[in-house]
Write a protein that holds these residues in place. Sequence first.
Motif, PDB file in Angstrom:
ATOM      1  N   ALA A 175      44.944  34.591  40.374  1.00 45.27           N
ATOM      2  CA  ALA A 175      43.973  35.263  39.504  1.00 45.27           C
ATOM      3  C   ALA A 175      42.551  35.142  40.035  1.00 45.27           C
ATOM      4  CB  ALA A 175      44.037  34.660  38.105  1.00 45.27           C
ATOM      5  N   PRO A 176      41.729  36.187  39.849  1.00 49.90           N
ATOM      6  CA  PRO A 176      40.290  36.070  40.108  1.00 49.90           C
ATOM      7  C   PRO A 176      39.619  35.351  38.946  1.00 49.90           C
ATOM      8  CG  PRO A 176      40.757  38.226  39.228  1.00 49.90           C
ATOM      9  CD  PRO A 176      42.091  37.521  39.353  1.00 49.90           C
ATOM     10  N   ALA A 177      38.404  34.848  39.185  1.00 48.88           N
ATOM     11  CA  ALA A 177      37.645  34.216  38.108  1.00 48.88           C
ATOM     12  C   ALA A 177      36.600  35.148  37.512  1.00 48.88           C
ATOM     13  CB  ALA A 177      36.967  32.938  38.604  1.00 48.88           C
ATOM     14  N   ALA A 178      36.336  36.282  38.163  1.00 49.09           N
ATOM     15  CA  ALA A 178      35.350  37.244  37.672  1.00 49.09           C
ATOM     16  C   ALA A 178      35.572  38.562  38.396  1.00 49.09           C
ATOM     17  CB  ALA A 178      33.928  36.729  37.897  1.00 49.09           C
ATOM     18  N   LEU A 179      34.813  39.577  37.992  1.00 52.42           N
ATOM     19  CA  LEU A 179      34.920  40.878  38.650  1.00 52.42           C
ATOM     20  C   LEU A 179      33.907  41.045  39.766  1.00 52.42           C
ATOM     21  CD1 LEU A 179      35.574  43.444  35.781  1.00 52.42           C
ATOM     22  CD2 LEU A 179      37.199  42.356  37.314  1.00 52.42           C
ATOM     23  N   TYR A 180      32.658  40.630  39.522  1.00 54.40           N
ATOM     24  CA  TYR A 180      31.609  40.891  40.509  1.00 54.40           C
ATOM     25  C   TYR A 180      30.811  39.651  40.886  1.00 54.40           C
ATOM     26  CZ  TYR A 180      32.522  45.787  39.406  1.00 54.40           C
ATOM     27  OH  TYR A 180      33.133  46.993  39.227  1.00 54.40           O
ATOM     28  N   HIS A 181      30.506  38.770  39.941  1.00 53.65           N
ATOM     29  CA  HIS A 181      29.461  37.786  40.175  1.00 53.65           C
ATOM     30  C   HIS A 181      29.918  36.566  40.967  1.00 53.65           C
ATOM     31  CE1 HIS A 181      26.776  40.124  37.755  1.00 53.65           C
ATOM     32  NE2 HIS A 181      27.595  40.078  36.721  1.00 53.65           N
ATOM     33  N   HIS A 182      31.124  36.085  40.781  1.00 52.48           N
ATOM     34  CA  HIS A 182      31.563  34.900  41.525  1.00 52.48           C
ATOM     35  C   HIS A 182      33.086  34.822  41.520  1.00 52.48           C
ATOM     36  CE1 HIS A 182      32.809  32.270  38.088  1.00 52.48           C
ATOM     37  NE2 HIS A 182      31.958  33.019  37.417  1.00 52.48           N
ATOM     38  N   TYR A 280      44.496  36.807  30.920  1.00 55.15           N
ATOM     39  CA  TYR A 280      44.739  37.886  29.964  1.00 55.15           C
ATOM     40  C   TYR A 280      43.562  38.861  29.902  1.00 55.15           C
ATOM     41  CZ  TYR A 280      48.551  34.893  28.543  1.00 55.15           C
ATOM     42  OH  TYR A 280      49.688  34.128  28.550  1.00 55.15           O
ATOM     43  N   GLU A 281      42.366  38.364  30.137  1.00 54.66           N
ATOM     44  CA  GLU A 281      41.178  39.214  30.071  1.00 54.66           C
ATOM     45  C   GLU A 281      41.103  40.151  31.275  1.00 54.66           C
ATOM     46  OE1 GLU A 281      36.602  38.518  28.673  1.00 54.66           O
ATOM     47  OE2 GLU A 281      37.369  37.177  30.218  1.00 54.66           O
ATOM     48  N   TYR A 282      41.644  39.729  32.425  1.00 58.88           N
ATOM     49  CA  TYR A 282      41.656  40.541  33.635  1.00 58.88           C
ATOM     50  C   TYR A 282      43.091  40.879  34.018  1.00 58.88           C
ATOM     51  CZ  TYR A 282      36.907  38.657  34.227  1.00 58.88           C
ATOM     52  OH  TYR A 282      35.602  38.293  34.049  1.00 58.88           O
ATOM     53  N   SER A 283      43.234  41.913  34.831  1.00 56.74           N
ATOM     54  CA  SER A 283      44.533  42.286  35.392  1.00 56.74           C
ATOM     55  C   SER A 283      44.371  42.604  36.873  1.00 56.74           C
ATOM     56  CB  SER A 283      45.102  43.530  34.690  1.00 56.74           C
ATOM     57  OG  SER A 283      45.569  43.219  33.403  1.00 56.74           O
ATOM     58  N   THR A 305      46.092  48.276  38.514  1.00 55.25           N
ATOM     59  CA  THR A 305      46.476  47.926  39.882  1.00 55.25           C
ATOM     60  C   THR A 305      45.439  47.029  40.534  1.00 55.25           C
ATOM     61  OG1 THR A 305      45.550  50.040  40.583  1.00 55.25           O
ATOM     62  CG2 THR A 305      47.928  49.923  40.275  1.00 55.25           C
ATOM     63  N   GLY A 306      44.206  47.514  40.652  1.00 60.47           N
ATOM     64  CA  GLY A 306      43.158  46.682  41.222  1.00 60.47           C
ATOM     65  C   GLY A 306      42.700  45.629  40.230  1.00 60.47           C
ATOM     66  N   ILE A 307      41.838  44.715  40.683  1.00 53.92           N
ATOM     67  CA  ILE A 307      41.281  43.702  39.808  1.00 53.92           C
ATOM     68  C   ILE A 307      40.331  44.387  38.825  1.00 53.92           C
ATOM     69  CG2 ILE A 307      39.826  41.659  39.692  1.00 53.92           C
ATOM     70  CD1 ILE A 307      40.852  40.927  42.503  1.00 53.92           C
ATOM     71  N   SER A 308      40.611  44.262  37.521  1.00 49.90           N
ATOM     72  CA  SER A 308      39.801  44.962  36.530  1.00 49.90           C
ATOM     73  C   SER A 308      39.941  44.285  35.173  1.00 49.90           C
ATOM     74  CB  SER A 308      40.228  46.430  36.418  1.00 49.90           C
ATOM     75  OG  SER A 308      41.555  46.518  35.935  1.00 49.90           O
TER      76      SER A 308
END
Length: 392
Positions: A175-182, A280-283, A305-308
């Motif tokens: 999982a990523p921890a954010a979309l843009y900032h970190h 759950y907040e991101y996919s 599909t992409g991180i969003s």
Amino acid sequence: MNYYQQIEPVMGSDFDRKVYRIPVIEPTDVRLSDLTDGTPVDTKALVSTVEVKESKSGAKWLQLNLTTASGLIRAKHWLRGNEDQLLSIYESGVVAVSGKIDVYPKPDGAKSITIDKVQTISRDEAVSLLPGLPNDETLEAFATELFAILATLSPDAQKIAYALLEDVWDDFVLAPAALYHHHNYAGGLLKHTTCMLRLGYRIYEQDDYLAMAFRVIKEAEQLHKVDVWNTMNGVKVEQAFKGTFESLYAACEAMAELKEPLRWDELALGILFHDIGKLYEYSHLLSSPRRFENLFAVTGTSETTGISINPMGSLIGHMPYGGLLFEKSQRQSGVTLPLDVHHRIWHMILSHHGKREWGSSVLPATVEGWLLHFIDLLDARYEKWARIHDNL
């Protein structure tokens, strides 16, 4: 990896790789954000979002958020009577695009891709497109340190931590921890969580934990001063720590007024659960499609599909999800906690952004709550600073 010099990695024994499997994501050497205005681009991408836009003059275009092997980037595809055809291609979720880098406003604005051609590709080609850890960092190294730090906890705290990881590991590790900032890449949440636990443990083990916190602030200030100096001398650098230090000092002042010893078990569990709701907040492409059913008595899925941002997960947000996962993990572990301990852990999850205007449900009111907010800020800002300086 480079990190705050005061904060050494925590070493320990290996972990059960049959239970906690480590996937392989190939690194990339090319970052689209490094390319200059007008540079031709041919890349595969996951389509995170697509939206039809129209200017006042009547010109239409598709506004897109794409996930490529080098990270997230915005894109535009002008429409010339082919809206239905292009929408069908982009809605497949996995595409190959050709175009050029566009900078707006020029010369130092945000970078995006202006797309000329697009075609669908298979999902088998797309797994490698999830952006991975930067430089020579590995999922395996962060997983190893994570389990080494968990070994410092009491048996009951370990049971709760392991109940969580056994339940969500396949999602958590990617999982990523954010979309843009970190930490906006596959494995970002694992790295963010592990580095925060490292920071927390190294601060906790000091006789004077506030003195250690001040030493880390001083190091962060030195990094910020270099960026300010460079900016003053004509080297345009985004200042990752700008606006951070007032909050860091406010947290230290609050901890000093409380005059309480640190409760390591509670702080560590707070760190582990504080962002776990982002599952759950991101996919992303490899998110478990039944994870909502695993947490709630519901049917159906909500994936991209992409991180969003997940359209269902965003209705609740990662803090309440973190609390729900804490409840589930505690029950599965069979551990009964004292009421005050239970509520202090919930409090950390709900207060870790530090301010209501930053999204906190409540404001920090305990030493562990303030320290978790402090550590979260320091780690997120260092990650942002490191990625900026990778590109200089």
